[in-house]
Design a protein around this motif. Structure first.
Motif, PDB file in Angstrom:
ATOM      1  N   CYS A  14       0.827  -1.205   0.000  1.00  0.00           N
ATOM      2  CA  CYS A  14       0.000   0.000   0.000  1.00  0.00           C
ATOM      3  C   CYS A  14       0.865   1.260   0.000  1.00  0.00           C
ATOM      4  CB  CYS A  14      -0.891  -0.012   1.243  1.00  0.00           C
ATOM      5  SG  CYS A  14      -1.887   1.482   1.443  1.00  0.00           S
ATOM      6  N   CYS A  15       0.451   2.236  -0.834  1.00  0.00           N
ATOM      7  CA  CYS A  15       1.176   3.511  -0.881  1.00  0.00           C
ATOM      8  C   CYS A  15       0.326   4.644  -0.321  1.00  0.00           C
ATOM      9  CB  CYS A  15       1.637   3.814  -2.299  1.00  0.00           C
ATOM     10  SG  CYS A  15       0.305   4.004  -3.479  1.00  0.00           S
ATOM     11  N   GLY A  16      -0.831   4.293   0.273  1.00  0.00           N
ATOM     12  CA  GLY A  16      -1.639   5.300   0.955  1.00  0.00           C
ATOM     13  C   GLY A  16      -2.395   6.233   0.040  1.00  0.00           C
ATOM     14  N   ALA A  17      -2.678   5.792  -1.185  1.00  0.00           N
ATOM     15  CA  ALA A  17      -3.374   6.665  -2.125  1.00  0.00           C
ATOM     16  C   ALA A  17      -4.805   6.954  -1.689  1.00  0.00           C
ATOM     17  CB  ALA A  17      -3.370   6.026  -3.514  1.00  0.00           C
ATOM     18  N   GLY A  18      -5.426   6.026  -0.981  1.00  0.00           N
ATOM     19  CA  GLY A  18      -6.751   6.276  -0.416  1.00  0.00           C
ATOM     20  C   GLY A  18      -7.914   6.007  -1.345  1.00  0.00           C
ATOM     21  N   ASN A  19      -7.672   5.538  -2.558  1.00  0.00           N
ATOM     22  CA  ASN A  19      -8.783   5.271  -3.480  1.00  0.00           C
ATOM     23  C   ASN A  19      -9.764   4.261  -2.901  1.00  0.00           C
ATOM     24  OD1 ASN A  19      -7.334   6.885  -5.161  1.00  0.00           O
ATOM     25  ND2 ASN A  19      -6.767   5.294  -6.612  1.00  0.00           N
ATOM     26  N   CYS A  20      -9.249   3.282  -2.197  1.00  0.00           N
ATOM     27  CA  CYS A  20     -10.118   2.231  -1.647  1.00  0.00           C
ATOM     28  C   CYS A  20     -11.066   2.810  -0.609  1.00  0.00           C
ATOM     29  CB  CYS A  20      -9.272   1.123  -1.037  1.00  0.00           C
ATOM     30  SG  CYS A  20      -8.129   1.679   0.246  1.00  0.00           S
ATOM     31  N   VAL A  37      -3.492   1.474   4.346  1.00  0.00           N
ATOM     32  CA  VAL A  37      -4.836   0.897   4.396  1.00  0.00           C
ATOM     33  C   VAL A  37      -5.036   0.057   5.659  1.00  0.00           C
ATOM     34  CG1 VAL A  37      -4.144  -1.162   3.074  1.00  0.00           C
ATOM     35  CG2 VAL A  37      -6.529  -0.394   3.024  1.00  0.00           C
ATOM     36  N   CYS A  59      -6.847   0.589  -7.139  1.00  0.00           N
ATOM     37  CA  CYS A  59      -5.664   0.630  -6.278  1.00  0.00           C
ATOM     38  C   CYS A  59      -4.405   0.653  -7.138  1.00  0.00           C
ATOM     39  CB  CYS A  59      -5.645  -0.589  -5.351  1.00  0.00           C
ATOM     40  SG  CYS A  59      -4.141  -0.660  -4.345  1.00  0.00           S
ATOM     41  N   ILE A  64      -4.795  -4.846  -2.912  1.00  0.00           N
ATOM     42  CA  ILE A  64      -6.064  -5.439  -2.482  1.00  0.00           C
ATOM     43  C   ILE A  64      -6.337  -6.672  -3.332  1.00  0.00           C
ATOM     44  CG2 ILE A  64      -8.530  -5.046  -2.119  1.00  0.00           C
ATOM     45  CD1 ILE A  64      -7.907  -2.005  -2.361  1.00  0.00           C
TER      46      ILE A  64
END
Ligand code: SF4
Length: 78
Positions: A14-20, A37, A59, A64
């Motif tokens: 996870c790179c913390g993009a936050g799309n999920c 995440v 993602c 995920i």
């Protein structure tokens, strides 16, 4: 495609993009400490399955994964 799913996340990827979190907030959250995440529900309700699959597509880190959730066996005894 519908049906209940089992969800897994890989915090190492996870790179913390936050799309999920935006796509399925009842299933995913972001850790306040590191932005990565957090999985709120590994077995979300069936009506969230399509959004979970969309979160997989969105993602950017491939962090995920989903698998079909096995149907519980019914007992033959009353
Ligand atoms: S969309 Fe992927 S990379 Fe972004 S927070 Fe969620 S799991 Fe992490």
């Amino acid at each position: 495609m519908s049906g209940a799913v089992r969800v897994r996340v890989d915090r190492e990827r996870c790179c913390g993009a936050g799309n999920c979190v935006v796509t399925a907030p009842e299933v995913f959250d972001q850790d306040d400490a590191d932005g990565l995440v957090l999985l709120r529900r590994a077995e979300p309700p069936a009506d969230a399955a399509d959004r979970v699959r969309l979160a997989v597509e969105l993602c950017p880190a491939g962090a995920i994964t989903v698998a079909p959730r096995p149907v519980p066996e019914r007992s033959s005894t009353p």
